[in-house]
Design a protein around this motif. Structure first.
Motif, short mmCIF file in Angstrom:
data_model
loop_
_atom_site.label_atom_id
_atom_site.label_comp_id
_atom_site.label_asym_id
_atom_site.label_seq_id
_atom_site.Cartn_x
_atom_site.Cartn_y
_atom_site.Cartn_z
N UNK A 9 45.57 25.28 45.26
CA UNK A 9 45.76 24.69 43.99
C UNK A 9 47.13 25.07 43.64
N UNK A 10 47.86 23.82 43.62
CA UNK A 10 49.38 24.00 43.03
C UNK A 10 49.10 23.81 41.38
N UNK A 11 50.42 24.19 40.93
CA UNK A 11 50.20 24.16 39.27
C UNK A 11 49.07 24.71 38.54
N UNK A 12 48.64 26.00 39.13
CA UNK A 12 47.37 26.77 38.65
C UNK A 12 47.41 27.17 37.42
N UNK A 13 48.69 27.34 36.97
CA UNK A 13 48.70 27.75 35.31
C UNK A 13 48.75 26.54 34.38
N UNK A 14 48.82 25.47 34.78
CA UNK A 14 48.89 24.27 34.14
C UNK A 14 47.45 24.04 33.32
N UNK A 15 47.75 23.04 32.56
CA UNK A 15 46.39 22.53 31.97
C UNK A 15 45.42 21.83 32.61
N UNK A 16 45.58 21.34 33.59
CA UNK A 16 44.55 20.71 34.66
C UNK A 16 44.08 21.66 35.52
N UNK A 17 45.07 22.55 35.76
CA UNK A 17 44.51 23.99 36.66
C UNK A 17 43.54 24.75 35.61
N UNK A 18 43.67 24.91 34.35
CA UNK A 18 42.91 25.75 33.80
C UNK A 18 41.42 25.07 33.83
N UNK A 19 41.43 23.84 33.67
CA UNK A 19 40.05 23.10 33.63
C UNK A 19 39.48 23.26 35.13
N UNK A 20 40.26 23.16 36.02
CA UNK A 20 39.89 22.67 37.66
C UNK A 20 39.44 23.97 38.05
N UNK A 21 40.06 25.15 38.14
CA UNK A 21 39.72 26.36 38.87
C UNK A 21 38.32 26.63 38.59
N UNK A 22 37.89 26.65 37.12
CA UNK A 22 36.41 27.23 36.94
C UNK A 22 35.49 26.21 37.53
N UNK A 23 35.57 24.96 37.56
CA UNK A 23 34.68 24.03 38.32
C UNK A 23 34.74 24.14 39.76
N UNK A 24 35.86 24.73 40.26
CA UNK A 24 35.77 24.95 41.77
C UNK A 24 35.11 26.32 41.95
N UNK A 47 53.81 32.52 37.33
CA UNK A 47 52.99 33.34 38.21
C UNK A 47 52.13 34.31 37.19
N UNK A 48 52.88 34.72 36.22
CA UNK A 48 52.17 35.66 35.28
C UNK A 48 50.96 35.01 34.54
N UNK A 49 51.32 33.82 34.13
CA UNK A 49 49.96 33.10 33.47
C UNK A 49 49.15 32.71 34.56
N UNK A 50 49.46 32.55 35.58
CA UNK A 50 48.41 32.30 36.82
C UNK A 50 47.47 33.61 36.93
N UNK A 51 48.10 34.70 36.79
CA UNK A 51 47.42 35.79 36.75
C UNK A 51 46.43 36.02 35.68
N UNK A 52 46.84 35.79 34.50
CA UNK A 52 45.88 35.56 33.43
C UNK A 52 44.70 34.60 33.69
N UNK A 53 44.81 33.50 34.19
CA UNK A 53 43.82 32.50 34.68
C UNK A 53 42.94 33.21 35.77
N UNK A 54 43.55 33.96 36.71
CA UNK A 54 42.58 34.71 37.85
C UNK A 54 41.87 35.90 37.06
N UNK A 55 42.47 36.40 36.08
CA UNK A 55 41.65 37.53 35.30
C UNK A 55 40.33 36.70 34.85
N UNK A 56 40.59 35.77 34.19
CA UNK A 56 39.40 34.90 33.56
C UNK A 56 38.43 34.31 34.72
N UNK A 57 39.13 34.16 35.59
CA UNK A 57 38.00 33.65 36.84
C UNK A 57 37.31 34.79 37.15
#
Ligand code: NAX
Length: 328
Positions: A9-24, A47-57
């Motif tokens: 998934x590209x743009x993983x730290x963006x707003x679509x990414x934030x909604x998309x990754x949890x559904x995946x 990348x740091x923001x994406x790491x934050x999303x990864x922590x939540x995942x």
């Protein structure tokens, strides 16, 4: 159990990414029996923001989530990818001409196409969400000569879902009563949502509506300008609905369309319905066994013909522009 499927998934730290990754992660992209490994691509600053999303995942403790890796290099991010969701793109900023926009996105989608060509899995399926989605997909595809062209698609499922919801609302029926909706052309304001082949509870939708004025002055502009209306109301562009549509697009591609129904996907044209070969244009498609096929033999009346031609002309212009830039 099945081996994990690699989803980039590209743009993983963006707003679509934030909604998309949890559904995946929850299994909605591929199905409840398929474990996934996420490969997230971001620009170095994000990348740091994406790491934050990864922590939540991780904190979601999703049984199907077999791992998460984060990259700022497309070659690594697409290595071994079975499914690639290309969400990150360069948005149009104030004063930016279309040529500048296409060039900036060429800087993103050309190297990503090359990376997919170099290292993705044999069965790679690509969905481009980042705008201008159709032409970004064309750029990626043109730079991945070893990947079969039918693996490159762009998203018009959000438009399809919007059209389905608007039609259901007009007729006071459930969205599940609406079948065979079609979006033709570009994911832009020129797109053509076509209800002439759609069915509502088994009846022709255009006949059920029987209101050309509503069709031309309400339905078509409402669907085509919905993105702008969301921005106006929310103060931010559609994100969760876009993520939901991306989930629907890939799920349908992999798991198939229902008998007696179809969906809308932007796919490389084979010349069907007079759309120049190679343009990535939205069509009615059926899916089976992980492959899509353009629905053939639909009668296109004069009204629809004009609308399809106008949107396809825009796609041809975009292709000409990126050709001149040496991107395709
Ligand atoms: P955001 O700006 O919130 O997120 C985009 C993310 O992409 C950012 O985190 C950015 O750092 C990242 N990015 C930029 N360049 C990158 C690159 N080279 N590699 C990896 N990541 C990169 O935008 P968001 O709201 O998430 O929207 C993403 C894209 O979807 C936009 O282009 C938007 O226009 C498009 N949309 C497409 C839709 C469709 O139906 N096809 C509908 C929704 C959406 O507007």
């Amino acid at each position: 159990t099945q081996a994990p499927v690699n989803v980039t998934v590209t743009g993983a730290a963006g707003q679509i990414g934030y909604a998309l990754l949890f559904r995946i992660a929850s299994g909605q992209l591929l199905g409840a029996d398929t474990p996934v490994k996420l490969r997230l691509l971001e620009i170095p600053q994000a990348v740091k923001a994406a790491e934050g999303t990864a922590m939540e995942l991780e904190d979601g403790a999703f049984p199907l989530l077999a791992g998460i890796d984060i990259f700022d290099d497309p070659k690594q991010a697409f290595a071994g990818a079975n499914v690639a969701l290309l969400v990150g793109a360069r948005p149009r900023t104030k004063g930016m001409e279309r040529g500048d926009l296409l060039e900036a996105n060429g800087g993103i989608f050309k190297p990503q196409g090359e990376a997919i060509n170099a290292g993705a899995a044999e069965d790679i399926k690509v969905l481009v969400v980042g705008n201008p989605a159709n032409t970004n997909s064309l750029i990626a595809r043109s730079n991945a000569p070893d990947v079969p062209i039918e693996r490159f698609t762009a998203m018009t499922r959000l438009d399809h879902n919007r059209a389905t919801a608007q039609l259901a609302k007009k007729l006071g029926v459930s969205v599940s009563d609406v079948k065979k909706m079609t979006i033709w052309g570009n994911h832009s304001a020129t797109q053509y949502p076509d209800i002439f082949h759609a069915e509502v509870a088994g009846k022709n939708a255009a006949e059920a509506v029987n209101d050309q004025k509503w069709l031309e002055e309400d339905f078509i502009p409402t669907v085509a300008k919905r993105g702008a209306a969301i921005i106006e109301a929310r103060g931010a562009s559609s994100a969760a609905s876009a993520a939901s549509a991306a989930i629907d697009h890939v799920y349908t591609w992999v798991n198939g369309t229902a008998e007696g129904d179809w969906t809308s996907m932007a796919v490389p044209s084979d010349g069907s319905y007079g759309v120049p070969e190679g343009l990535i244009s939205s069509f009615p498609v059926t899916c089976r066994g992980g492959k899509w096929e353009i629905v053939q033999g639909l009668e296109i009346d004069e009204f629809s013909r004009g609308k399809i031609d106008a949107s396809v002309a825009e796609l041809s212009e975009e292709r000409e522009a990126v050709r001149k830039l040496g991107l395709v």
